[in-house]
Design a protein around this motif. Structure first.
Motif, PDB file in Angstrom:
ATOM      1  N   GLU A 240       0.825  -1.208   0.000  1.00  0.00           N
ATOM      2  CA  GLU A 240       0.000   0.000   0.000  1.00  0.00           C
ATOM      3  C   GLU A 240       0.859   1.258   0.000  1.00  0.00           C
ATOM      4  O   GLU A 240       0.557   2.236  -0.692  1.00  0.00           O
ATOM      5  CB  GLU A 240      -0.931  -0.002   1.215  1.00  0.00           C
ATOM      6  N   THR A 241       1.935   1.244   0.775  1.00  0.00           N
ATOM      7  CA  THR A 241       2.806   2.419   0.853  1.00  0.00           C
ATOM      8  C   THR A 241       3.488   2.695  -0.488  1.00  0.00           C
ATOM      9  O   THR A 241       3.490   3.829  -0.973  1.00  0.00           O
ATOM     10  CB  THR A 241       3.872   2.223   1.952  1.00  0.00           C
ATOM     11  N   GLU A 243       2.548   1.657  -3.437  1.00  0.00           N
ATOM     12  CA  GLU A 243       1.538   2.029  -4.427  1.00  0.00           C
ATOM     13  C   GLU A 243       1.166   3.497  -4.302  1.00  0.00           C
ATOM     14  O   GLU A 243       0.939   4.185  -5.307  1.00  0.00           O
ATOM     15  CB  GLU A 243       0.300   1.149  -4.276  1.00  0.00           C
ATOM     16  N   SER A 244       1.129   4.006  -3.061  1.00  0.00           N
ATOM     17  CA  SER A 244       0.827   5.433  -2.873  1.00  0.00           C
ATOM     18  C   SER A 244       1.954   6.297  -3.424  1.00  0.00           C
ATOM     19  O   SER A 244       1.708   7.385  -3.944  1.00  0.00           O
ATOM     20  CB  SER A 244       0.592   5.739  -1.390  1.00  0.00           C
ATOM     21  N   TRP A 245       3.191   5.817  -3.327  1.00  0.00           N
ATOM     22  CA  TRP A 245       4.320   6.548  -3.902  1.00  0.00           C
ATOM     23  C   TRP A 245       4.191   6.608  -5.417  1.00  0.00           C
ATOM     24  O   TRP A 245       4.442   7.650  -6.029  1.00  0.00           O
ATOM     25  CB  TRP A 245       5.632   5.874  -3.521  1.00  0.00           C
ATOM     26  N   ASP A 247       1.444   6.450  -7.129  1.00  0.00           N
ATOM     27  CA  ASP A 247       0.348   7.376  -7.437  1.00  0.00           C
ATOM     28  C   ASP A 247       0.812   8.822  -7.339  1.00  0.00           C
ATOM     29  O   ASP A 247       0.438   9.669  -8.161  1.00  0.00           O
ATOM     30  CB  ASP A 247      -0.834   7.144  -6.493  1.00  0.00           C
ATOM     31  N   ASP A 248       1.632   9.116  -6.304  1.00  0.00           N
ATOM     32  CA  ASP A 248       2.149  10.477  -6.135  1.00  0.00           C
ATOM     33  C   ASP A 248       3.013  10.887  -7.322  1.00  0.00           C
ATOM     34  O   ASP A 248       2.932  12.008  -7.817  1.00  0.00           O
ATOM     35  CB  ASP A 248       2.964  10.587  -4.842  1.00  0.00           C
ATOM     36  N   SER A 251       0.836  11.525 -10.414  1.00  0.00           N
ATOM     37  CA  SER A 251       0.081  12.772 -10.361  1.00  0.00           C
ATOM     38  C   SER A 251       0.988  13.981 -10.519  1.00  0.00           C
ATOM     39  O   SER A 251       0.541  15.058 -10.930  1.00  0.00           O
ATOM     40  CB  SER A 251      -0.680  12.873  -9.039  1.00  0.00           C
ATOM     41  N   LYS A 315       3.873  16.134   6.894  1.00  0.00           N
ATOM     42  CA  LYS A 315       4.661  15.335   5.973  1.00  0.00           C
ATOM     43  C   LYS A 315       6.028  15.984   5.752  1.00  0.00           C
ATOM     44  O   LYS A 315       6.211  17.165   6.049  1.00  0.00           O
ATOM     45  CB  LYS A 315       3.954  15.208   4.623  1.00  0.00           C
ATOM     46  N   LYS A 319       7.758  15.157   0.118  1.00  0.00           N
ATOM     47  CA  LYS A 319       6.566  14.405  -0.172  1.00  0.00           C
ATOM     48  C   LYS A 319       5.316  15.265  -0.132  1.00  0.00           C
ATOM     49  O   LYS A 319       4.203  14.769  -0.192  1.00  0.00           O
ATOM     50  CB  LYS A 319       6.424  13.239   0.834  1.00  0.00           C
TER      51      LYS A 319
END
Length: 323
Positions: A240-241, A243-245, A247-248, A251, A315, A319
């Protein structure tokens, strides 16, 4: 997929392609896999340039799975692995990349499982890690966050760290002293205020990490604490972590197709204004105009990539608003 196939898939993973099925297989066969991970750790410690790209990938994912599984037997190996120079373009940074500053505090927190003494010993040791020592300090503060240690125990650790950092001033120890001052202010360990303010006279702080003026002001930032903000993940999920990277990153990338469709009907007008003899031809390139309207770079506020973002999100800057 068996374990051998999983390790091949992990070694062949490139870019943003996460070997999800392979990682699940490794978790299912963890006790069979861990001796292989230990062998890679030992090889890296003996010669940190000896691993192949495929072995680097297995080491990267294996170490971070230790955090997800809270595998406490891995603590001594993890501390030894990260007991080396960890700056940009070092072998350790080659393997772990952004995870070196983003996830080692989560790793230390979960693998230590309350063993703050082992983390404290790692912090005062004479090895050349800088960011990882700072991550270990964050992991100890997070243990205070969740009530594993009390304020007295945290203060004892801080006292020990200060003594170690000021005994041998260096770029690394000055950075760590600055990071520690920042945390002491945020966690309201005000009994250390006079000591830190006194150290300002000895120029022992890293001005890029935390300025002496900020130490003297001793003003609480009011950002969310380490656990609350998610900077340290007590229930870490590797897939999950990462995958979020991804996505970031996606974007943050410009849409080339969208940029290609921006109308250019104003090009002729722009050329007529900026071309030789045009109304604006001298403005951007006139030396005196440039000098008169310039702002010295040193007068602008600076925020390090790994510092808390000034927007207050909790954060790290790289990031958050840096993107």
């Amino acid at each position: 997929m068996n374990l051998e196939q999983a390790l091949l898939a992990i070694g062949e993973a490139h870019g943003n392609d996460l070997p999800v099925e392979a990682l699940e297989t490794v978790k299912t066969n963890w006790l069979v896999f861990y001796p292989e991970l230990e062998r890679l750790i030992e090889q890296f410690i003996a010669d940190d340039t000896s691993l192949t790209g495929e072995q680097d990938a297995v080491l990267f994912f294996g170490i971070l799975l230790c955090a997800e599984l809270k595998y406490t037997p891995a603590l001594p190996n993890c501390l030894q692995l990260f007991s080396r120079t960890d700056s940009f373009l070092t072998p350790l940074e080659r393997v772990f990349g952004d995870a070196l500053t983003e996830l080692t505090s989560t790793l230390f927190y979960n693998v230590a499982s309350g063993n703050t003494q082992a983390l404290s010993d790692y912090i005062v040791d004479g090895h050349q890690a800088m960011y990882c020592k700072a991550s270990a300090m964050e992991a100890v503060f997070a243990q205070y966050d969740v009530g594993t240690i009390d304020k007295t125990q945290l203060s004892e650790h801080v006292t020990r760290w200060i003594a170690a950092f000021i005994a041998l001033p260096s770029t690394i120890n000055n950075f760590l002293l600055s990071a520690l001052a920042d945390s002491c202010i945020e966690y309201e360990l005000n009994q250390f205020k006079s000591q830190f303010v006194g150290l300002c006279e000895e120029n022992l702080f890293d001005e890029e990490r935390f300025k002496q003026d900020e130490v003297k002001a001793w003003s609480k930032f009011h950002a969310p604490k380490l656990v609350e903000s998610g900077l340290i993940q007590t229930e870490f999920n590797l897939i999950e972590t990462l995958e979020s990277w991804v996505d970031d990153e996606d974007s943050a990338e410009p849409d080339d197709a969208l940029l290609a469709n921006i109308p250019n009907e104003g090009d002729e007008l722009f050329d007529s204004l900026m071309g030789e003899g045009g109304l604006l031809s001298d403005i951007l390139y006139d030396e005196n105009t440039i000098i008169e309207n310039s702002v010295p770079v040193s007068s602008l506020p600076t925020v390090g990539r790994n510092e808390p973002c000034p927007c207050g999100s909790g954060k790290k800057f790289k990031k958050c608003c840096l993107q």
